[in-house]
Write an enzyme that holds these catalytic residues in place. Structure first.
Site, PDB file in Angstrom:
ATOM      1  N   ARG A 164      38.167  45.913  22.022  1.00 48.76           N
ATOM      2  CA  ARG A 164      37.293  46.695  21.298  1.00 48.76           C
ATOM      3  C   ARG A 164      37.383  46.645  19.850  1.00 48.76           C
ATOM      4  NH1 ARG A 164      33.469  50.906  21.957  1.00 48.76           N
ATOM      5  NH2 ARG A 164      33.719  50.972  24.229  1.00 48.76           N
ATOM      6  N   ASP A 181      44.543  57.795  20.373  1.00 48.61           N
ATOM      7  CA  ASP A 181      43.553  58.427  20.804  1.00 48.61           C
ATOM      8  C   ASP A 181      43.523  58.323  22.456  1.00 48.61           C
ATOM      9  OD1 ASP A 181      42.725  56.013  21.260  1.00 48.61           O
ATOM     10  OD2 ASP A 181      41.020  56.124  19.839  1.00 48.61           O
ATOM     11  N   LEU A 229      44.568  52.578  19.174  1.00 50.41           N
ATOM     12  CA  LEU A 229      42.983  53.317  19.008  1.00 50.41           C
ATOM     13  C   LEU A 229      42.148  52.630  19.818  1.00 50.41           C
ATOM     14  CD1 LEU A 229      43.167  53.427  14.971  1.00 50.41           C
ATOM     15  CD2 LEU A 229      43.346  55.530  16.744  1.00 50.41           C
ATOM     16  N   HIS A 230      41.368  53.224  20.430  1.00 49.97           N
ATOM     17  CA  HIS A 230      40.411  52.485  21.388  1.00 49.97           C
ATOM     18  C   HIS A 230      39.008  53.233  21.654  1.00 49.97           C
ATOM     19  CE1 HIS A 230      41.831  54.788  24.507  1.00 49.97           C
ATOM     20  NE2 HIS A 230      40.594  54.747  25.218  1.00 49.97           N
ATOM     21  N   ARG A 231      39.069  54.567  21.337  1.00 49.08           N
ATOM     22  CA  ARG A 231      37.629  55.332  21.669  1.00 49.08           C
ATOM     23  C   ARG A 231      36.739  55.043  20.652  1.00 49.08           C
ATOM     24  NH1 ARG A 231      38.435  58.634  25.596  1.00 49.08           N
ATOM     25  NH2 ARG A 231      40.727  59.182  26.310  1.00 49.08           N
TER      26      ARG A 231
END
Length: 354
Positions: A238, A276, A202-204
């Site tokens: 992030r 994502d 997950l990074h968005r």
């Protein structure tokens, strides 16, 4: 005869994976290149290790721009790249993908009256809240040569008014790197993979910037998987800042960012991927691994229509159904899109030289 000169730009993890086969193809085709690293990704496992894993030569220059807002990062890259082009004239600038480095160097290139090449052109999610979508639209509009991964991407560009002669369907350079790397993948140390496992990424911003949202997502994924499998979660920088003091479920392994060859090992040997990411949708499609994408849209529809990917957005009921299908071995089988054959970079070099 003077050799053709191409300045190649890379700045973030997906860029390195895409430029690696292009540089090899340029060497084979005797095209001179200068590799510019913008330093957009500054975590060692998100940048430096990709150079060694993918046998990318050291960059001729690294701007080391690091983190910052969209505007700060884009502006810093533009200032540095303008100086680069003035000091090192070139015939073409080649940018890949849709990150800030791509749009910043693309705009600077055209304002210096240098010809621009965009690799992975024509991808569209239709979601203008995504910075990447804006980057794609801008770079495609100003590029002189546009190399596409699929026929759909070529159709999209034609529908937007891009001249037919500028568009070339070459396939997917990310798959070139994947095919080349498969014999070299390595099992990561210190990760328990003695039972079936999912890989989670997950990074968005829409998924990770709100603490309550990501904690809720992790809770649902953990509960749906239960004790039948484990979940290996390489945590993007992030995301790691948001998850400080997070109580980790028993079946969730949070690990540091992995080298490319280690990450591909995990994907290849997993029972499924929850992500994502855009690029991972492509890698799982080629490998035939089930992929659950936590987004409402995708710029890679072929991974759904042909591949092993399913979009679920933030629908946790769908998430549960998808995880159950994977655990019960009922996931759809997919196929590999045309020209995803490991020869895309060779086609790019041939077209540029011609």
């Amino acid at each position: 005869m003077t050799k053709l000169k191409v300045t190649v730009v890379a700045g973030a993890r997906p860029n390195f994976i895409k430029v690696a086969p292009i540089l090899k193809a340029f060497q084979k085709a005797e095209i001179d290149f200068r590799l510019v690293h913008t330093g957009q990704h500054y975590d060692k496992n998100l940048s430096d290790t990709f150079f060694s894993d993918l046998n990318i030569p050291p960059p001729h220059i690294n701007f080391n721009v690091g983190s910052g807002s969209q505007a700060e990062q884009t502006g810093a890259i533009m200032i540095a790249f303008e100086k680069e082009l003035i000091n090192n004239p070139t015939d073409y600038v080649l940018v890949v993908g849709d990150v800030n480095s791509t749009v910043a160097c693309g705009i600077t290139t055209k304002k210096q009256n240098v010809r621009l090449i965009h690799v992975e052109a024509g991808l569209r999610s239709g979601d203008m809240t995504m910075p990447e979508e804006i980057n794609r639209l801008v770079v495609d509009r100003i590029s002189d040569l546009l190399f596409t991964t699929t026929q759909q991407a070529s159709y999209t560009l034609k529908a937007e008014g891009v001249e037919k002669g500028k568009i070339h369907l070459v396939g997917n350079v990310m798959i070139d790197s994947l095919i080349d790397s498969l014999p070299k993948v390595s099992r990561p140390q210190g990760i328990d993979i003695n039972k079936p496992f999912f890989v989670l990424t997950l990074h968005r911003p829409s998924n990770v910037d709100e603490k309550n949202k990501i904690l809720n997502t992790l809770k649902h994924i953990s509960n749906q998987v239960g004790q039948k499998a484990s979940i290996i979660f390489p945590v993007h920088p992030r995301t790691s800042t948001v998850l400080n003091n997070f109580p980790i479920p028993e079946n969730l392994q949070m690990v540091a960012p992995l080298r490319y060859l280690e990450f591909i090992y995990l994907i290849k040997n997993s029972i499924g991927v929850i992500t994502d990411s855009g690029g991972i949708q492509e890698e799982t499609t080629y490998l035939g691994v089930p992929c659950i994408t936590l987004r409402e849209n995708t710029e890679r529809p072929e991974t759904i229509h042909l591949g092993t990917n399913k979009l679920i957005g933030n629908d946790f009921q769908k998430l549960g159904s998808c995880i159950k299908e994977i655990l019960e071995n009922r996931w759809k089988s997919g196929s590999i899109p045309e020209f995803w054959d490991g020869k895309s970079a060779e086609r790019i070099a041939e077209k540029i030289k011609a």
